[in-house]
Design an enzyme around this catalytic site. Structure first.
Site, short mmCIF file in Angstrom:
data_model
loop_
_atom_site.label_atom_id
_atom_site.label_comp_id
_atom_site.label_asym_id
_atom_site.label_seq_id
_atom_site.Cartn_x
_atom_site.Cartn_y
_atom_site.Cartn_z
N GLU A 1 24.67 -12.36 34.51
CA GLU A 1 24.57 -13.68 33.86
C GLU A 1 25.28 -13.64 32.52
O GLU A 1 25.18 -12.65 31.79
CB GLU A 1 23.09 -14.00 33.64
CG GLU A 1 22.81 -15.39 33.14
CD GLU A 1 21.35 -15.55 32.74
OE1 GLU A 1 20.77 -14.61 32.13
OE2 GLU A 1 20.76 -16.61 33.02
N HIS B 1 26.12 -13.69 28.82
CA HIS B 1 25.33 -13.38 27.63
C HIS B 1 26.17 -13.58 26.38
O HIS B 1 26.18 -12.73 25.48
CB HIS B 1 24.78 -11.95 27.73
CG HIS B 1 23.46 -11.88 28.43
ND1 HIS B 1 23.34 -12.03 29.79
CD2 HIS B 1 22.18 -11.72 27.98
CE1 HIS B 1 22.06 -11.94 30.15
NE2 HIS B 1 21.33 -11.76 29.07
N ASP C 1 21.20 -8.17 31.54
CA ASP C 1 19.82 -8.27 32.03
C ASP C 1 19.38 -7.10 32.88
O ASP C 1 18.19 -6.96 33.17
CB ASP C 1 19.64 -9.59 32.81
CG ASP C 1 19.32 -10.75 31.88
OD1 ASP C 1 19.19 -10.54 30.66
OD2 ASP C 1 19.20 -11.89 32.37
N HIS D 1 14.92 -10.86 33.49
CA HIS D 1 15.60 -12.17 33.60
C HIS D 1 14.53 -13.23 33.82
O HIS D 1 13.90 -13.31 34.88
CB HIS D 1 16.56 -12.09 34.80
CG HIS D 1 17.32 -13.33 35.12
ND1 HIS D 1 18.19 -13.94 34.24
CD2 HIS D 1 17.33 -14.10 36.24
CE1 HIS D 1 18.73 -15.01 34.81
NE2 HIS D 1 18.22 -15.13 36.02
N GLU E 1 14.32 -16.24 34.63
CA GLU E 1 14.34 -17.11 35.81
C GLU E 1 13.80 -16.43 37.07
O GLU E 1 13.47 -17.11 38.05
CB GLU E 1 15.78 -17.60 36.08
CG GLU E 1 16.29 -18.63 35.08
CD GLU E 1 16.94 -18.01 33.84
OE1 GLU E 1 16.65 -16.83 33.52
OE2 GLU E 1 17.74 -18.70 33.20
N HIS F 1 18.11 -15.80 24.12
CA HIS F 1 19.06 -15.36 25.13
C HIS F 1 20.40 -15.04 24.48
O HIS F 1 20.99 -15.91 23.83
CB HIS F 1 19.24 -16.42 26.21
CG HIS F 1 20.24 -16.02 27.26
ND1 HIS F 1 19.91 -15.21 28.31
CD2 HIS F 1 21.56 -16.27 27.39
CE1 HIS F 1 20.98 -15.00 29.05
NE2 HIS F 1 22.01 -15.63 28.52
N GLU G 1 18.57 -9.31 22.24
CA GLU G 1 19.41 -8.60 23.21
C GLU G 1 20.62 -7.93 22.53
O GLU G 1 21.05 -6.85 22.92
CB GLU G 1 19.84 -9.56 24.32
CG GLU G 1 18.64 -10.01 25.15
CD GLU G 1 19.00 -10.84 26.36
OE1 GLU G 1 18.50 -10.55 27.45
OE2 GLU G 1 19.76 -11.83 26.19
#
Lengths: 261, 261, 261, 261, 261, 261
Positions: free
Chosen positions: B31, B33, B42, B117, B119, B170, B175
């Site tokens: 995904e 980033h 992730d 993650h 989701e 995010h 991160e």
């Protein structure tokens, strides 16, 4: 320039895709490869080969597919081995379909799948058909078998005692040599061994018949003849073969796009 | 002793599983980033944390799950971003189910899933339920949210300008800092940027509303405050948290089995 | 004018849809709600709130979704309770997908889903994505969590002994008060009780760990502090919240169409 | 004693199930029923009949199934009508399967499905087979067609102008009369109308042929002859029929268990 | 001219399809048909009738569908019989869907399905709907019940002792007579027997109740009254009926295309 | 004694199964086979061979599988040909799974699948695995490739101009000769032609590349060298091969059971 998808940022992916670069994915499995090789052999080896190939031809190395369809006794030892992590056919095909669909959404229009795990054959083609039917403008190449026809000379070099065919070359000389060449630290050299199933008929039996596989997971009595030099020879041939296919199908790719990293 | 599944041979996996070692899998995604971090964040970050955690507690680091459920605008930027490779819900769940089933077949009876993650929440639980219903003797732990409650002191250190909540973290400070601590070479430092969506309502809208995400993919105006030191602090807290869970649920694991490598 | 879908004729539905009215569906479950509340709480309560909300804003109250995704111990008691009727994830998502598709076929182009059952989160979003991808002209709002942020003042009124968070508010003060306000005859008043799980960790365990749920099905020690007045306050806040979302997303709806009944 | 599942608490469900009470579910649809009847007719009517039947025979009235399989022109007007909300075959069957499975888990071992929506036939049987194969100790009764054979005398009373058969009795005399008897306030009396398709051949055509259905959704020229008295007569006959089946199949149910409400 | 699909070359199929010929498929099952008839009765009989019908009306006889949906006790004896090979509902529907899709791809735009196996009803319609929704230009006719209304005179000739209805005519007079007329060598004449279930209620029970089927598989006490002459009469009526439907729906088909064989 | 399943009554099937007879199923496709051979070649030919083989070894000839997985350009011409009726992978696998499951229910415990359609490989194995996992007592043999290794002498007789490999032997000498031997009336002799694709690379391309298949559907320039004598030779070799496998795997089958017909 970073060309490994897993190490790229989304903007680098975008630049590569919009720049017309092909993306090539290694499709493998997580499967026993005998006492000397890690269970990741089927994606680690084609990934290593793609890394070398990408030095010679500009393409993005897509995320390797680490899980494959069920192992079968005569080609991978079968589902009796602990450590093997296989997917059901429907799961594997759905996963490939979704990944292809997302690569298309990310604007790649030249995509190749390079399969290393024999059992995936057919199950790689079906999702490619489904995605292609929705995106006829995308050029998809499905390489279910990665080896070229080896020349007589190569076969003599690789199999000085005579070429027994590739059928049983699982966790044997070919894969061990490639590992020794590409990732020598991963090979448990002292555990390399030869083995062969009691019988190897051209059909399958269920429940699995133990005489049709081996206890070690090595399927051919060739592993102890492995060497880094043989690995290099095999690597060269496979890389040439793959690059040949990419050039044949995707033609000369336009000047490499300028990426941000 | 090798404890990363992907680097183990099948016999090492067998020894670990039969020796009673737990296996812990990072569940992530591919995904976007933001401009500074790779699309693999992730799964790379939780894998890095598990690698450090395994020095302190004996467990096998299972193969990371590199593909996740669809990205959503308010938590991951959404499916408008190129580079993101997501699976449909049914594909994702089937993949997790098959992997768990194979780990059980390989004789692991203590399995933990550590999701990174957002989701994936829910979609990790369902396959675990299905596998558990068939193997009630297996102890499954599903950690859908990996962060502990941070102490006031930690929050002050991490967010000296005030804690805005974790919702939008995010590709932001958390991160980025972890990446700087774990894999500094992977960070495009000069591209770290702050951003935030025009609005962040507690619901979703379809088709995607661009005001609910950002153009960069960074969702919070915190990324530029990242540092390796913050990364280390976060890493320490997450590792403690995860090890605490493993010890709570799996108890004291018997003396590490002797593996062949 | 009838605005409850289930009480409308097909021609009334047509008039409403073609007149541009939004349709809002309560998404719930059939799940244990302790000794005092019926198993229908998760769709009866949001339906009751939508009925009140529709007096203030013109929309069609769609058919409530009475079956939800599997109950989880920490949020709904879990699948160990008799009486709970849950759907598998794939069934639930297919059902939502089909219903949305049919509402679109019936010419609604503003559709909101108001979820009340925590476990449905994610599984409501996925089918909405699938339908939206086929009908990009339809405006879909997915409200997976129905509560607004309560003000300090409200929290003091609702939880005079201190706000413990909403995590465990299952079959507890919030839902009991709403029932007492909306449908007092359905509450078994003498059976209202407080309860709480021995532990409430931020992860799940399978098979279900009984210390992570309760025997009664009430998850918080707040139920006995319920009252119709608290129910009214909560109802007001949720209704305001939902109407706010509808107005934000769907704008001012044109003059109510003239229906035949 | 409450015997409607949707109004029961989980402990009341448990008491009923463990007390050996059967559970009977109305299986219907959300489908156009002409200008005078709500789209819920197919589950509202059998639910109303079960409510009356349960006064005479102890059973739990399960949650009605409100969504059915696709409407077909010759039996329900077909999928050309707005307002109809149908499920795909696979969705409908999965939903029934899950609900039956959960009722079995809740310890019911006598379960009857009473279908009212013609198109559901077959699709109700399949999930019942699947659940039965896993729970051979559960006694399942699948009533796909709810009407008894009417006596000559009854037919004369219901159809004084001659019995045209039940094939086209959709939204016509039978259902309108039942509504007038059970829920008179729901009938738009002034909109009751007669209609009939231009042709009604014993096969289906796709795409839908408009001459095989009607514009109003009423399929027979009998609706204006409806009356509450006819509704009562039909109700009596159906109730007798259903109770007869339950007694035949489930035998004399043991003394009603003492429930808490 | 060859008009049986299974005996045609692809170019003959192409010529027929592009020439506008309809294609008609018998949809049957592999199901017990008592001691005297083969398990293929449900596709052999309609295929035989279509072969005769095609002499009178130009259409391609599509490949018969040899596997059907699960047998039910009251109509086919049920899944307790050995020899019956049934498909799950989802499998059957997917198979029909794919076959229709391929016929459309092969440029047939007039397709009829003639079902002989009662249990297939509904499950034939659903895949036809799915294919039709993607190809609205194709004219699909779904005949789920192949028998016409027999005249009083015919019924007297067929059932001189009184017409008991067609419900139980499984492996009884109708099918035995047709076999004797169409394929007399396939009938085990000496094994023809009459039988009837102890009871034949208008609902199903699971697990299967042996009193609702028979031991022989013959469901009506009419089989011994079979004769080739009755078979011829029935055949004539069904052929007339089917040809009538084809002419009604597909109109006068243009002059037969010239095929290569 | 009748041993073709499709011509047997259910009681004959029962006697055979309970008598311990194996059942062998031809697995084919409906696929273009050039201008001279019917589209049924892939099931007609193995069925014909099994009919001959059953004279020499007692087994039941199961119902042939007439529909196969999608045709691929390099092995069957591909999905561009009209007349070909293929199933999606999931449909094909579900169909095989259900048929195997029903054969097991019918008490066969020695089952062999003899595949003739190259593209089915893998897709035949998966359903066999699923059924085997539920019935470990059943002995399943999956022959995905029906040809033996031909001797040098045989190859010289069959390919006097040199053996080009079997890869492209689709609708060419082998299948044409077999047809001429087994069913000469079905061959359009005057339309037999040679053909070959412009290129035949060891990978697939999507969308289909017309240079990788032919216009006629014949893939090799060998068809005109066909003869009944060659067909007989091939038939003999395949029959010996199959009987050898059956004897190897199923051993000496007990004295043939006495059947009723």
């Amino acid at each position: 320039m970073v060309v490994e998808y897993e190490h790229m940022t989304w903007q680098e992916v975008q630049a590569a895709a919009e720049g017309g670069m092909p993306v090539v994915l290694a499709v493998g499995s997580t499967e026993q490869h005998g006492p000397a090789l890690p269970v990741s052999a089927d994606w680690v080896l084609p990934l290593g080969l793609l890394q070398k190939a990408s030095d010679r031809s500009p393409f993005v190395i897509g995320p390797p597919i680490r899980f494959g369809y069920r192992s079968r006794p005569g080609s991978g030892g079968g589902q009796g081995f602990l450590g093997t992590i296989s997917l059901r056919a429907v799961t594997f095909m759905a996963m490939i379909e979704d990944i292809l669909e997302e690569l298309v959404r990310s604007r790649f229009h030249r995509i190749a799948l390079m399969n290393w795990h024999y059992e995936n054959a057919g199950f790689v083609y079906e999702p490619a058909v489904l995605v292609s039917s929705r995106h006829p403008d995308v050029h998809l190449v499905v390489i279910e078998q990665p080896f070229p026809e080896f020349s007589r000379q190569d076969l003599d070099a690789l199999f000085p005692d005579g070429f027994p065919g590739l059928d049983l070359e699982h966790a044997a000389m070919m894969e061990t040599s490639l590992y020794q060449y590409l990732l020598p630290d991963e090979v448990r050299d002292q555990l390399i061994c030869d083995d062969s199933p009691e019988r190897h008929p051209p059909y399958d039996v269920l429940p699995i018949d133990p005489t049709m596989t081996t206890r070690s997971g090595v399927l051919a009595p060739t592993a102890t003849s492995s060497s880094p030099a043989k690995g290099e020879l095999i690597a060269e041939r496979v890389i040439d073969h793959i690059i040949g296919i990419l050039q044949q199908e995707f033609g000369k790719v336009a000047a490499t796009p300028t990426l941000t990293a």
